[in-house]
Design a protein around this motif. Structure first.
Motif, PDB file in Angstrom:
ATOM      1  N   SER A   1       0.828  -1.209   0.000  1.00  0.00           N
ATOM      2  CA  SER A   1       0.000   0.000   0.000  1.00  0.00           C
ATOM      3  C   SER A   1       0.859   1.254   0.000  1.00  0.00           C
ATOM      4  O   SER A   1       0.584   2.222  -0.731  1.00  0.00           O
TER       5      SER A   1
ATOM      6  N   GLU B   1      -5.218   2.917   3.202  1.00  0.00           N
ATOM      7  CA  GLU B   1      -5.285   1.471   3.313  1.00  0.00           C
ATOM      8  C   GLU B   1      -4.142   0.934   4.180  1.00  0.00           C
ATOM      9  O   GLU B   1      -4.334   0.023   4.996  1.00  0.00           O
TER      10      GLU B   1
ATOM     11  N   THR C   1     -10.335  -2.729   1.332  1.00  0.00           N
ATOM     12  CA  THR C   1      -9.726  -3.499   0.244  1.00  0.00           C
ATOM     13  C   THR C   1     -10.679  -3.615  -0.938  1.00  0.00           C
ATOM     14  O   THR C   1     -10.280  -3.422  -2.106  1.00  0.00           O
TER      15      THR C   1
ATOM     16  N   LEU D   1      -4.982  -5.794  -3.881  1.00  0.00           N
ATOM     17  CA  LEU D   1      -4.789  -4.340  -4.006  1.00  0.00           C
ATOM     18  C   LEU D   1      -4.493  -3.978  -5.458  1.00  0.00           C
ATOM     19  O   LEU D   1      -3.667  -4.619  -6.113  1.00  0.00           O
TER      20      LEU D   1
ATOM     21  N   ALA E   1      -5.432  -9.588   0.821  1.00  0.00           N
ATOM     22  CA  ALA E   1      -5.367  -8.127   0.665  1.00  0.00           C
ATOM     23  C   ALA E   1      -4.151  -7.712  -0.143  1.00  0.00           C
ATOM     24  O   ALA E   1      -4.227  -6.790  -0.973  1.00  0.00           O
TER      25      ALA E   1
END
Length: 589
Positions: free
Chosen positions: A383, A391, A439, A555, A551
């Motif tokens: 992120s 995030e 997410t 992303l 996750a």
């Protein structure tokens, strides 16, 4: 609950014959049992079947909704002997149901007279005035409860000077002290000890009829005076609901009309007795004590014993110990407490170690549940690399509170709590839900303003829903399904707008989306259907790793024309020469 109401119910008055005629339908009677009733006798008289002698009648005494062992059934067949039913210590201060059914054919009439006889019991209420002697030099001993009853009651059990007729029990007033939810203390008024004699039983009444007392555990602890109890004396104790046990001279089984009591005893070898009754019935409970001399009854006539009582209603016994947690649960209008045991411990108070984990297993479980949260470092780094700072902050929040929540959730020695348990649990649940929320919305590739607004609104909705019901399934699934609908809508819109599938790259589907979706699906399957209390340490650790891994895969890539780690280029600590591409108009003077 199914309620069937009988239309015609006859009231049976004591010592008043009630004529009844039975055909195909049963006859319903009821009799009120007042307080201090020692015995109830039901008798059928003058039974006639179609004009001839005979009594094919079955009487059922007690409510039909209770278990069968709480009912008394009397079957009358032969007319030669008296048909009667004797009930010792019937439930006090309530109506008692009686059902009469014919055992003859459907078209045979049976006529009889029902007669009920009640045997009353005179209680002698003991208070501080009865114990105070006339002299002032003995006032200290009287206040401590060390003196026998006053001379006016020496004929207790045989004949009494306080009134006509014999006494059948000594009643001690009890003070009820509500300390907390499902936490009550009972103690005799103005005294610490109870005086127990052989003539009549000593009785304490515990009021557990408020409707909220059945959710705890009734604990009874008794201790006799060391010098008063000899080798030939025995203090017999019975704990019953609805009515006290009074027949110590004939039986010691603590059985009343409809209730099997809990027996205890105090002797010279065992001067202390304890009893725990989980979830006691909502009713008045009675503690009956009497001095008994099995070998020489005449020895007990001049003997009395002081018994100290400790009577409590507690939510959980011993607060569930070090390997459990006492929980107050509410279902509709019922409030009850129970122990949630950990590390394989079981039992009412988490004291059964037959399946308990060793200290090494507890440490391994703690390490699995805490260190598995380090998998969130991967989505945090990705992120930040792609300039998704919100995030990254949510993932860091989830990793921090999930680690310390599971460190605090462990029993025994392997436990570390930086905040209260409830606070850590709330923050862990909130972080998990918001992580899934951000997410999915991040995959939708919304505009920055709209995305951040939805981030904030979703967090507020999660905070509200978790406060209402922390373990509700729809508290997590509802917002996530809404976010999934938003993501699918945006993807379908881009597919129609670009005339091609979105995302457009097959590498994105094959190396990122499909692995991430597979990990998320496996995580949901483990969380909903495979996780139990026995495999919690392993399955929940896998849930942590799959949630963080999905996750990281799901992303979206960084925006075009955005350099990696672009956030560091925006935070400069030096002067820059700025160049403006706008045209400047100069005024010439």
């Amino acid at each position: 609950m199914l309620v069937l109401r009988a239309v015609e119910v006859f009231i049976l008055e004591p010592d008043v014959p009630l004529p009844q005629t039975l055909l195909s339908h049963p006859s319903y009677l009821k009799i009120f049992i007042p307080e201090n009733t020692r015995e109830l006798r039901l008798e059928l008289q003058g039974c006639v079947t179609n004009g001839s002698l005979g009594c094919p009648v079955r009487l059922t005494v007690g409510s039909a909704t209770l278990p069968r062992n709480f009912q008394k059934v009397l079957t009358c067949v032969s007319p030669s002997w008296a048909c009667h039913l004797l009930l010792p210590s019937p439930p006090w201060d309530r109506w008692l149901q009686v059902t009469a059914r014919s055992l003859a054919g459907p078209h045979v009439s049976v006529a009889f007279r029902a007669v009920a006889a009640l045997t009353a019991c005179r209680p002698w209420t003991l208070n501080s005035q009865h114990l105070l002697p006339s002299g002032t030099n003995q006032s200290c001993n009287a206040s401590a409860g060390l003196l026998p009853p006053s001379p006016g009651s020496r004929g207790l059990g045989r004949s009494s000077r306080l009134g006509s007729g014999p006494f059948c029990l000594m009643s001690y007033p009890v003070l009820r002290e509500d300390m907390d939810v499902v936490s009550v203390r009972f103690r005799p008024v103005d005294r610490v000890s109870m005086l127990v004699q052989s003539a009549v039983p000593s009785v304490l009444r515990l009021h557990l009829n408020t409707g909220m007392d059945s959710g705890g555990s009734l604990t009874v602890s008794l201790q006799a005076n060391q010098t008063a109890v000899t080798n030939n004396t025995l203090v017999v104790v019975c704990v019953n609901a609805a009515s006290p046990f009074l027949s110590f001279n004939t039986s010691l089984n603590c059985t009343t009309a409809f209730f099997q009591g809990y027996p205890l005893s105090l002797s010279a070898s065992s001067r202390q007795a304890d009893l725990v009754i989980p979830y006691p019935e909502t009713d008045n409970w009675y503690l009956s004590l009497q001095l008994v001399c099995p070998e020489s009854p005449e020895e007990c006539e001049q003997t009395s014993v002081l018994v100290e009582t400790a009577l409590y209603l507690v939510p959980c016994l011993n607060d569930c110990g070090p390997y459990g947690q006492c929980l107050l649960l509410r279902r509709h209008s019922y409030l009850y407490a129970g122990c949630s045991c950990k590390a394989g411990w079981r039992g009412w108070s988490c004291t059964d170690n037959s399946t308990a984990q060793t200290a090494a297993q507890q440490r391994v479980a703690t390490l699995l549940l805490t260190l598995s949260n380090l998998m969130f470092l991967a989505p945090i780094a990705i992120s930040v690399h792609r300039l998704l700072l919100v995030e990254a902050s949510v993932y860091a929040y989830t990793m921090f509170f999930s680690t310390f929540y599971h460190a605090c959730d462990q029993p025994g020695e392997a436990v570390l709590c930086i905040l209260s348990y409830d606070t850590l649990q709330y923050c862990d649940f909130l972080g998990s839900g918001v992580s899934i929320w951000v997410t999915i919305l991040c995959m939708a590739r919304l505009k920055a303003a709209l995305k951040h607004v939805l981030f904030l609104l979703g967090t507020l909705v999660f905070a509200m829903s978790l406060q209402l019901d922390r373990r509700g399934a729809w508290n997590m699934m509802g917002p996530c399904l809404f976010a999934f609908v938003v993501m699918v809508t945006m993807w379908v819109y881009r597919c129609g707008h670009r005339r091609q599938c979105y995302p457009t790259s097959w590498q994105r589907w094959g190396f990122f989306l499909l692995p991430g979706i597979s990990m998320a699906a496996v995580a949901v399957a483990i969380y909903t259907s495979m996780m139990t209390s026995d495999n919690y340490y392993y399955t929940h650790s896998i849930w942590h790793m799959l949630l963080a891994g999905s996750a990281a895969f799901l992303l979206p890539p960084r925006e075009e024309h955005t350099e990696p780690w672009a956030c560091s280029q925006k935070l400069t600590c030096r002067y820059q020469i700025c160049k403006s591409h706008r045209e400047e108009l100069y005024a010439v003077t």
